[in-house]
Motif scaffolding. Sequence first.
Motif, PDB file in Angstrom:
ATOM      1  N   ILE A 205       0.843  -1.194   0.000  1.00  0.00           N
ATOM      2  CA  ILE A 205       0.000   0.000   0.000  1.00  0.00           C
ATOM      3  C   ILE A 205       0.883   1.250   0.000  1.00  0.00           C
ATOM      4  O   ILE A 205       1.825   1.364   0.797  1.00  0.00           O
ATOM      5  CB  ILE A 205      -0.932  -0.006   1.220  1.00  0.00           C
ATOM      6  CG1 ILE A 205      -1.958  -1.123   1.092  1.00  0.00           C
ATOM      7  CG2 ILE A 205      -1.663   1.332   1.346  1.00  0.00           C
ATOM      8  CD1 ILE A 205      -2.882  -0.991  -0.079  1.00  0.00           C
ATOM      9  N   ARG A 206       0.559   2.179  -0.895  1.00  0.00           N
ATOM     10  CA  ARG A 206       1.269   3.443  -0.991  1.00  0.00           C
ATOM     11  C   ARG A 206       0.252   4.563  -1.234  1.00  0.00           C
ATOM     12  O   ARG A 206      -0.893   4.292  -1.604  1.00  0.00           O
ATOM     13  CB  ARG A 206       2.276   3.404  -2.150  1.00  0.00           C
ATOM     14  CG  ARG A 206       3.475   2.489  -1.889  1.00  0.00           C
ATOM     15  CD  ARG A 206       4.333   3.049  -0.756  1.00  0.00           C
ATOM     16  NE  ARG A 206       5.513   2.239  -0.526  1.00  0.00           N
ATOM     17  CZ  ARG A 206       5.580   1.250   0.358  1.00  0.00           C
ATOM     18  NH1 ARG A 206       4.507   0.947   1.082  1.00  0.00           N
ATOM     19  NH2 ARG A 206       6.701   0.584   0.548  1.00  0.00           N
ATOM     20  N   PRO A 207       0.644   5.832  -1.011  1.00  0.00           N
ATOM     21  CA  PRO A 207      -0.286   6.939  -1.295  1.00  0.00           C
ATOM     22  C   PRO A 207      -0.737   6.937  -2.747  1.00  0.00           C
ATOM     23  O   PRO A 207       0.041   6.649  -3.658  1.00  0.00           O
ATOM     24  CB  PRO A 207       0.532   8.179  -0.953  1.00  0.00           C
ATOM     25  CG  PRO A 207       1.546   7.699   0.034  1.00  0.00           C
ATOM     26  CD  PRO A 207       1.889   6.305  -0.376  1.00  0.00           C
ATOM     27  N   GLY A 208      -2.015   7.276  -2.952  1.00  0.00           N
ATOM     28  CA  GLY A 208      -2.605   7.240  -4.275  1.00  0.00           C
ATOM     29  C   GLY A 208      -2.493   8.564  -5.000  1.00  0.00           C
ATOM     30  O   GLY A 208      -1.635   9.414  -4.678  1.00  0.00           O
ATOM     31  N   PRO A 209      -3.361   8.798  -5.996  1.00  0.00           N
ATOM     32  CA  PRO A 209      -3.314  10.048  -6.772  1.00  0.00           C
ATOM     33  C   PRO A 209      -3.514  11.277  -5.895  1.00  0.00           C
ATOM     34  O   PRO A 209      -4.175  11.229  -4.860  1.00  0.00           O
ATOM     35  CB  PRO A 209      -4.461   9.873  -7.776  1.00  0.00           C
ATOM     36  CG  PRO A 209      -4.674   8.398  -7.864  1.00  0.00           C
ATOM     37  CD  PRO A 209      -4.358   7.854  -6.516  1.00  0.00           C
ATOM     38  N   ARG A 210      -2.960  12.382  -6.353  1.00  0.00           N
ATOM     39  CA  ARG A 210      -2.992  13.601  -5.552  1.00  0.00           C
ATOM     40  C   ARG A 210      -4.413  14.115  -5.357  1.00  0.00           C
ATOM     41  O   ARG A 210      -4.766  14.574  -4.256  1.00  0.00           O
ATOM     42  CB  ARG A 210      -2.129  14.672  -6.240  1.00  0.00           C
ATOM     43  CG  ARG A 210      -2.096  16.006  -5.498  1.00  0.00           C
ATOM     44  CD  ARG A 210      -1.567  15.840  -4.099  1.00  0.00           C
ATOM     45  NE  ARG A 210      -1.703  17.079  -3.309  1.00  0.00           N
ATOM     46  CZ  ARG A 210      -1.538  17.118  -2.004  1.00  0.00           C
ATOM     47  NH1 ARG A 210      -1.244  16.018  -1.318  1.00  0.00           N
ATOM     48  NH2 ARG A 210      -1.662  18.265  -1.373  1.00  0.00           N
ATOM     49  N   GLU A 262      -6.016   3.807   9.816  1.00  0.00           N
ATOM     50  CA  GLU A 262      -4.682   4.289  10.190  1.00  0.00           C
ATOM     51  C   GLU A 262      -3.731   4.370   9.006  1.00  0.00           C
ATOM     52  O   GLU A 262      -2.630   4.924   9.139  1.00  0.00           O
ATOM     53  CB  GLU A 262      -4.076   3.373  11.257  1.00  0.00           C
ATOM     54  CG  GLU A 262      -4.753   3.451  12.605  1.00  0.00           C
ATOM     55  CD  GLU A 262      -3.977   2.710  13.674  1.00  0.00           C
ATOM     56  OE1 GLU A 262      -2.728   2.679  13.583  1.00  0.00           O
ATOM     57  OE2 GLU A 262      -4.603   2.155  14.583  1.00  0.00           O
ATOM     58  N   ARG A 263      -4.089   3.824   7.878  1.00  0.00           N
ATOM     59  CA  ARG A 263      -3.195   3.888   6.731  1.00  0.00           C
ATOM     60  C   ARG A 263      -3.009   5.309   6.228  1.00  0.00           C
ATOM     61  O   ARG A 263      -2.036   5.598   5.522  1.00  0.00           O
ATOM     62  CB  ARG A 263      -3.732   2.997   5.608  1.00  0.00           C
ATOM     63  CG  ARG A 263      -3.628   1.511   5.915  1.00  0.00           C
ATOM     64  CD  ARG A 263      -4.155   0.651   4.797  1.00  0.00           C
ATOM     65  NE  ARG A 263      -5.598   0.815   4.610  1.00  0.00           N
ATOM     66  CZ  ARG A 263      -6.323   0.100   3.741  1.00  0.00           C
ATOM     67  NH1 ARG A 263      -5.718  -0.811   2.991  1.00  0.00           N
ATOM     68  NH2 ARG A 263      -7.616   0.296   3.638  1.00  0.00           N
ATOM     69  N   TYR A 264      -3.926   6.212   6.584  1.00  0.00           N
ATOM     70  CA  TYR A 264      -3.785   7.601   6.141  1.00  0.00           C
ATOM     71  C   TYR A 264      -2.728   8.351   6.943  1.00  0.00           C
ATOM     72  O   TYR A 264      -2.382   9.481   6.586  1.00  0.00           O
ATOM     73  CB  TYR A 264      -5.125   8.317   6.231  1.00  0.00           C
ATOM     74  CG  TYR A 264      -6.141   7.773   5.249  1.00  0.00           C
ATOM     75  CD1 TYR A 264      -5.978   7.948   3.884  1.00  0.00           C
ATOM     76  CD2 TYR A 264      -7.242   7.059   5.679  1.00  0.00           C
ATOM     77  CE1 TYR A 264      -6.887   7.449   2.975  1.00  0.00           C
ATOM     78  CE2 TYR A 264      -8.168   6.547   4.778  1.00  0.00           C
ATOM     79  CZ  TYR A 264      -7.986   6.744   3.431  1.00  0.00           C
ATOM     80  OH  TYR A 264      -8.895   6.223   2.536  1.00  0.00           O
ATOM     81  N   ILE A 265      -2.203   7.760   8.022  1.00  0.00           N
ATOM     82  CA  ILE A 265      -1.065   8.362   8.743  1.00  0.00           C
ATOM     83  C   ILE A 265       0.179   7.494   8.558  1.00  0.00           C
ATOM     84  O   ILE A 265       1.137   7.601   9.336  1.00  0.00           O
ATOM     85  CB  ILE A 265      -1.386   8.552  10.235  1.00  0.00           C
ATOM     86  CG1 ILE A 265      -1.796   7.224  10.876  1.00  0.00           C
ATOM     87  CG2 ILE A 265      -2.467   9.589  10.418  1.00  0.00           C
ATOM     88  CD1 ILE A 265      -2.005   7.327  12.387  1.00  0.00           C
ATOM     89  N   GLY A 266       0.167   6.596   7.568  1.00  0.00           N
ATOM     90  CA  GLY A 266       1.345   5.815   7.227  1.00  0.00           C
ATOM     91  C   GLY A 266       1.489   4.513   7.965  1.00  0.00           C
ATOM     92  O   GLY A 266       2.539   3.850   7.829  1.00  0.00           O
ATOM     93  N   ASN A 267       0.493   4.091   8.756  1.00  0.00           N
ATOM     94  CA  ASN A 267       0.571   2.839   9.507  1.00  0.00           C
ATOM     95  C   ASN A 267      -0.190   1.744   8.777  1.00  0.00           C
ATOM     96  O   ASN A 267      -1.271   1.984   8.218  1.00  0.00           O
ATOM     97  CB  ASN A 267      -0.008   3.002  10.910  1.00  0.00           C
ATOM     98  CG  ASN A 267       0.765   4.020  11.725  1.00  0.00           C
ATOM     99  OD1 ASN A 267       1.903   4.361  11.387  1.00  0.00           O
ATOM    100  ND2 ASN A 267       0.161   4.518  12.789  1.00  0.00           N
ATOM    101  N   GLY A 293       4.758   3.996  10.353  1.00  0.00           N
ATOM    102  CA  GLY A 293       5.652   4.822   9.557  1.00  0.00           C
ATOM    103  C   GLY A 293       6.167   4.142   8.306  1.00  0.00           C
ATOM    104  O   GLY A 293       7.325   4.343   7.919  1.00  0.00           O
ATOM    105  N   VAL A 294       5.303   3.376   7.633  1.00  0.00           N
ATOM    106  CA  VAL A 294       5.740   2.671   6.436  1.00  0.00           C
ATOM    107  C   VAL A 294       5.933   3.646   5.274  1.00  0.00           C
ATOM    108  O   VAL A 294       6.857   3.508   4.476  1.00  0.00           O
ATOM    109  CB  VAL A 294       4.719   1.573   6.073  1.00  0.00           C
ATOM    110  CG1 VAL A 294       5.124   0.862   4.788  1.00  0.00           C
ATOM    111  CG2 VAL A 294       4.600   0.563   7.207  1.00  0.00           C
ATOM    112  N   PHE A 295       5.073   4.653   5.167  1.00  0.00           N
ATOM    113  CA  PHE A 295       5.195   5.662   4.110  1.00  0.00           C
ATOM    114  C   PHE A 295       4.752   7.004   4.675  1.00  0.00           C
ATOM    115  O   PHE A 295       4.242   7.088   5.806  1.00  0.00           O
ATOM    116  CB  PHE A 295       4.373   5.283   2.865  1.00  0.00           C
ATOM    117  CG  PHE A 295       2.940   4.934   3.160  1.00  0.00           C
ATOM    118  CD1 PHE A 295       1.968   5.922   3.280  1.00  0.00           C
ATOM    119  CD2 PHE A 295       2.556   3.617   3.326  1.00  0.00           C
ATOM    120  CE1 PHE A 295       0.657   5.612   3.544  1.00  0.00           C
ATOM    121  CE2 PHE A 295       1.238   3.286   3.591  1.00  0.00           C
ATOM    122  CZ  PHE A 295       0.288   4.283   3.702  1.00  0.00           C
TER     123      PHE A 295
END
Length: 602
Positions: A205-210, A262-267, A293-295
């Motif tokens: 999982i990584r951040p998506g489109p802006r 929690e994925r929206y804070i990088g966890n 703190g993955v990303f």
Amino acid sequence: MSPKLHIVQATQRRAALYLRMSTDRQKYSIENQSCALYAYAVEHDIEVVEQFCDEAKSGLTFEGRPAMRRLIEQVKSGQCGFNSILTYDVSRWGRYQDADESAYYEHLCRQAGIEVIYCAEGFDAYEGPISFVLKSLKRTMAAEYSRDLSQKVTDARWRMAKAGLHTGSRPRIGLCRAVVNKDGVVEGTVEDGCCRHHPGDQLMIRPGPRHEQVVVQRIFRQYAELRLSIPAIVKGLNDDPAARVNGRCWTFSMVRMILIDERYIGNLVFRSFHQTGQIKRAKMPTRIIRHEGVFDPIVPLSLYQAAAKRLSQTWKAWDKASLLDSLKEVYAENGKVTTQILNSRCGGPSSTTYAKHFGSLVNAYLAAGIQPTKDCSWVARRAANNSDRKKMMNDVAATLMAQGHSVQMNYKECILDVDASWGIHIKLVRAKRLKTGFVRWMFELVDAHRTDLLLLLRLDQTGSHVEDMYLVPTLSIRRTPDHVVLGRVNNLGTEMYRIGAFSEIPPLANRYLADVEDCMAHFGRTQQDVDKRFSRRRAKQPDPALEPSEAARTKEARRINRIRSQAGGKVRRASHPQLSATPPVPRTDDVRHGSKANIPRI
């Protein structure tokens, strides 16, 4: 004299097929099963009369298999047209974790005189107790296979979660699935609806489109800083076309799940709800893996914590004991308990929470020792009516499907969509005795329920018995401003729509649809013209096609002058029936009163 010989012919075996496959990836599973069952039927001189198919349905539970439930319901009713059931093997019949459950449904069929035949098992080669022992062993093996496979999949997902890999499907808005090779290098992303390019690739999982990240930040900011409610946020997102993702509308649950992710804070958090040997999902996770703190975070940590704090104050896991204590506290403060009082309390449980835990608010009142001040028997009657309406819809749908029709059921509106070409609205109306002593059936027909046909089932005053049925084209129903009233005896224009069984619905529907097409062709109308006229009538707009021409106005003026001259003076417009601004509304009483019928002949 030689005695008469009575030749008794053997009853021909008639069978129904039951087919099932677990996932939609098994492309040819249903076809292979069907070919094997038909070959068995031809070899043993069995006529196949019906087929029940559960596609992409798990065999672990009975509730999740609609075709299986429909098959057992027909067997219980004793109105099925077959005396055998053909299925491929024991696992297709079910992989129930309790082997006795599989034997129970076979026992129901055998008790009704219907034999269940497993065509690929070969149980017929054994006689006596050996056959029952083999069946029990096969049922246990089928359950154990499913249990063992589930455990292997869970362990594999657990190992992937420990490595920080993605084990689910499409992530939420603002996130994407990145393809990682064996060396941990990100090679690209996987779009929605696509799979990995190579079997060795893994997903993370990584951040998506802006533009999606901007929408997520907007949701957190409106909830935590602007203190907007979730329904207000949903409304604002749906009103903004730029905030929609893939054209989908936002819902309450979508926004709430974003606020707790929690994925929206990088966890990355992996929760396992699996319990070995149990079918139902556990309420609390059995194992949890957390990677922090993955990303880079999409939402600032302070903003996420503020939203989480507000959610913890608003959302609370209530149990029955705390709910009853809160209800008693409300009653002590106000001297009464109403839905408005419960919903207006800040931080307290809502009326919906009580209804979810106790079945209804009345049950919650009684459990707390509070006696309702009003008669609430209508709650039980409403639940019974909903159950009867659903049962009647299932009976009608089963009759139509037995005749080869495809049926889509809308339980909320009580509408059946048949063959994707015509619809039928089912309405149950209970008899009501008026003060005058007459029995009447009164109902309303809203525009949302206007389908091609109306199946009206008239119940007695207790609502437990269907007295008669009417299959009425909705275009032929003439209503009073508020409702339609039928008497116990009606004139021919109404009684012509009476039917005796559900099996009469398809031929009458086909004849009605053919008549409508003929009428539209005769008058040069299309379905679009009819829809436009109906929409104008709903909006109370004048129809240009119905506006009188100049010649018609002149002719009407001459007719009015002639009537006035014959009357010898000025005639009041409302006193003469021919000059009335609106035609008189026909009475909706019984034909004994000499009135016209509500449902005239087409």
